[in-house]
Write a protein that holds these residues in place. Structure first.
Motif, short mmCIF file in Angstrom:
data_model
loop_
_atom_site.label_atom_id
_atom_site.label_comp_id
_atom_site.label_asym_id
_atom_site.label_seq_id
_atom_site.Cartn_x
_atom_site.Cartn_y
_atom_site.Cartn_z
N ILE A 342 -5.25 -13.13 -19.86
CA ILE A 342 -5.39 -13.42 -18.43
C ILE A 342 -4.37 -12.54 -17.69
N GLU A 346 -2.53 -14.58 -12.68
CA GLU A 346 -3.23 -15.82 -13.04
C GLU A 346 -2.32 -16.71 -13.87
N ASP A 349 0.17 -18.62 -11.77
CA ASP A 349 -0.36 -19.63 -10.86
C ASP A 349 0.08 -21.01 -11.36
N THR A 352 -2.23 -22.97 -13.85
CA THR A 352 -2.47 -22.52 -15.23
C THR A 352 -1.47 -23.21 -16.14
N VAL A 375 -6.99 -22.70 -17.72
CA VAL A 375 -6.87 -21.74 -16.61
C VAL A 375 -7.95 -22.07 -15.60
N GLY A 377 -10.57 -22.04 -12.81
CA GLY A 377 -11.21 -20.91 -12.14
C GLY A 377 -11.74 -19.85 -13.07
N LEU A 378 -11.38 -19.92 -14.37
CA LEU A 378 -11.89 -18.96 -15.34
C LEU A 378 -12.75 -19.69 -16.38
N LYS A 382 -11.52 -17.81 -21.65
CA LYS A 382 -10.13 -17.48 -21.32
C LYS A 382 -9.18 -18.65 -21.57
N ASN A 383 -9.73 -19.83 -21.82
CA ASN A 383 -8.92 -21.03 -22.01
C ASN A 383 -8.68 -21.23 -23.51
N SER A 409 -12.96 -10.29 -16.60
CA SER A 409 -12.43 -11.15 -15.53
C SER A 409 -12.79 -12.62 -15.74
N ARG A 411 -14.39 -14.81 -14.08
CA ARG A 411 -14.23 -15.68 -12.91
C ARG A 411 -15.44 -16.60 -12.77
N ASP A 442 -11.79 -22.72 -9.14
CA ASP A 442 -10.58 -23.17 -8.46
C ASP A 442 -10.70 -23.06 -6.94
#
Length: 525
Positions: A342, A346, A349, A352, A375, A377-378, A382-383, A409, A411, A442
């Protein structure tokens, strides 16, 4: 003595080759079942894991996307079934060659079976070492790699010896080929044939049962979010209904009691943190609610859930480690060899987080114990689950799925779904009503609209529940509806917290998530 009839000799060779195919099939079933059992007992990755990863990496993206659409959450189970089928075919062909090489021998050639095992083991061992060294670096220690190779050798030896034994047993069900009139079937020979066939069939069925159970287990490890049929989900998803998706045939189990999380890379101070260290750093950090959705979730799909998470901001750990100037991203390394990254912004933030609790309970193994990234919003890729190391880097990192063509990304796109009525459902007019969910990553959700006339007109729905005070979760929406009897096409769309309307443009899940308005047909009685 005259030479035997050439036609009869040719027929005998063909029959023997068919026996070789049968013996090879049985031996492959037993050998692959042995791989599955040893994998379960040892907890180490096996040749099946390596072949699955290699298959995924070689599949063309359009074919991968088509298979994902076709099989959905069952794709991993179908992949395993396909790999097992391919190994069985390879075993059958090996048995056919073995039959030809042993020239009708009715004596068990154990040495030849071991030679066949060694010949089969060599390429599999090279492939395994290459995969664990370059595709799964750090997943196995040197000792574990050695143990995994020994287990592979055991399974291959079982295959070779089973092949040698099964072929001879099948050959012995025929009279001795001495070309005399006495070479005819007898009652004793018929009984031997029956016992042999029954024994081999039971062996094959036992192996099939082991493999079938393993395919079922893999199928069951993938879970979609469940709820009452024809109703929206609960605001907070119960853990046993939270969706589960992973790349593995067998996920990591419970962590060791003395597990640690390492922070390294482009930092002033490398850290090795225990569970106690993380909780001390968290202090009184409050829990938060956010929604997680899979990037392979189709429009209106079930791979989305919401939980209350316990942990601490990733920014706290990065501040303690001291991020050096020039760093651009954080790479999460998982216990199963998975990686993803990430951007640094990010990671810093405050939403996260490194997580160790879910809905007031310790994080379950299926959801990434001992710790994972959340995370908001992703997308889920990505988590990172089963987190063991976080590396700060000064260059772009392409993770597991990025190397296979998925987005960097990730997103989350704004989405919405109709849950009530159910697609193609028929409901009485006096019980008609519309309900569902909407999610904007998010960015939150500011408005949900429903159309009952294919998008000609739209009516605002009521947001009944918004479980995240920070706007990080889905919302539950409802709308009263009193239609006349008939068939209706229902469509939903949402506006996120920034005021941007959900796109109507249809896009597949690959490479950066599905988009489009969810539309269903329902009947009113």
């Amino acid at each position: 003595m005259s030479n035997p009839n050439p036609a009869r000799s040719h027929s005998g060779r063909q029959r023997d080759q068919r026996r070789g195919l049968v013996a090879g099939t049985i031996a492959a079933l037993v050998g692959v079942a042995c791989v599955v059992v040893l994998r379960a007992l040892s907890g180490l990755i096996s040749i099946l894991d390596v072949l699955a990863d290699l298959t995924l990496s070689l599949l063309p993206l359009p074919l991968f996307a088509a298979l994902l659409r076709l099989f959905g959450v069952s794709a991993k189970a179908w992949l395993l079934a396909g790999l097992i089928a391919a190994l069985i075919v390879a075993g059958a062909l090996t048995g056919r060659h073995f039959a030809g090489a042993t020239a009708g021998s009715r004596r068990v050639l154990w040495g030849r079976g071991l030679f066949t095992a060694a010949f089969s083991f060599a390429p599999l061992a090279v492939l395994f070492l290459w995969a664990t060294g370059f595709r799964f670096p750090g997943v196995l220690t040197r000792l574990e790699s050695l143990v995994a190779l020994l287990l592979l050798a055991v399974a291959v030896i079982v295959f070779g010896l089973t092949l040698a034994l099964a072929l001879v047993l099948l050959r012995r069900t025929d009279p001795v080929p001495d070309h005399t009139p006495t070479s005819i079937a007898t009652p004793a020979l018929s009984r031997r044939r029956l016992v042999t066939q029954a024994g081999l069939a039971m062996t094959a069925l036992a192996a099939v049962a082991v493999l079938g159970r393993e395919i079922g287990r893999v199928r069951g490890s993938e879970r979609v979010a469940a709820g009452a049929p024809g109703e929206p989900p609960e605001p907070i998803t119960p853990i046993d209904q939270f969706y589960v998706v992973s790349k593995n045939l067998i996920d990591p189990g419970e962590p060791e009691p003395d597990w640690t999380l390492r922070i390294d890379g482009f930092v002033e101070r490398e850290l090795t943190l225990t569970a106690v260290d993380l909780r001390d750093l968290a202090g009184s950090t409050p829990d938060f609610v956010s929604t997680l959705t899979c990037i392979s979730n189709p429009v209106g799909g079930p791979l989305i859930s919401t939980a209350r998470w316990t942990g601490l901001p990733l920014a706290t750990l990065l501040e303690r480690a001291g991020v050096r100037p020039g760093a651009i991203a954080i790479v999460g390394h998982a216990r199963d060899g998975y990686t993803d990254s990430i951007p640094l912004a990010e990671a810093l933030d405050p939403t996260t987080a490194v997580i160790w609790g879910m809905n007031g309970q310790p994080l379950p193994a299926a959801h990434g114990a001992p710790v994972r990234l959340i995370v908001p919003g992703l997308y889920g890729i990505k988590n990172v689950k089963w987190l063991e190391r976080l590396s700060v880097v000064d260059s772009e990192h392409r993770g597991y799925w990025q190397r296979r063509g998925w987005t960097q990304s990730a997103r989350v796109k704004t989405s919405s779904r109709i849950d009530s009525p159910a697609p193609r459902g028929i409901v009485p007019a006096d019980r008609a009503g519309l309900a569902g969910i909407a999610f904007g990553g998010d960015r939150g959700i500011s408005n949900v609209e429903i159309s009952t006339d294919r998008g000609a007109t739209w009516t605002g729905a009521t947001i009944e529940a918004n479980p995240s005070e920070l706007g990080l979760s889905w919302v539950i929406w409802r709308q009263a509806w009193t239609p006349a009897p008939g068939t209706y096409t229902l469509t939903v769309r949402a506006t996120d917290g920034t005021g941007e309307l959900q796109t109507a443009g249809s896009a597949p899940t690959l490479p950066d998530g599905a988009s489009g308005w969810h539309e269903i047909t329902a009947g009113i009685a």
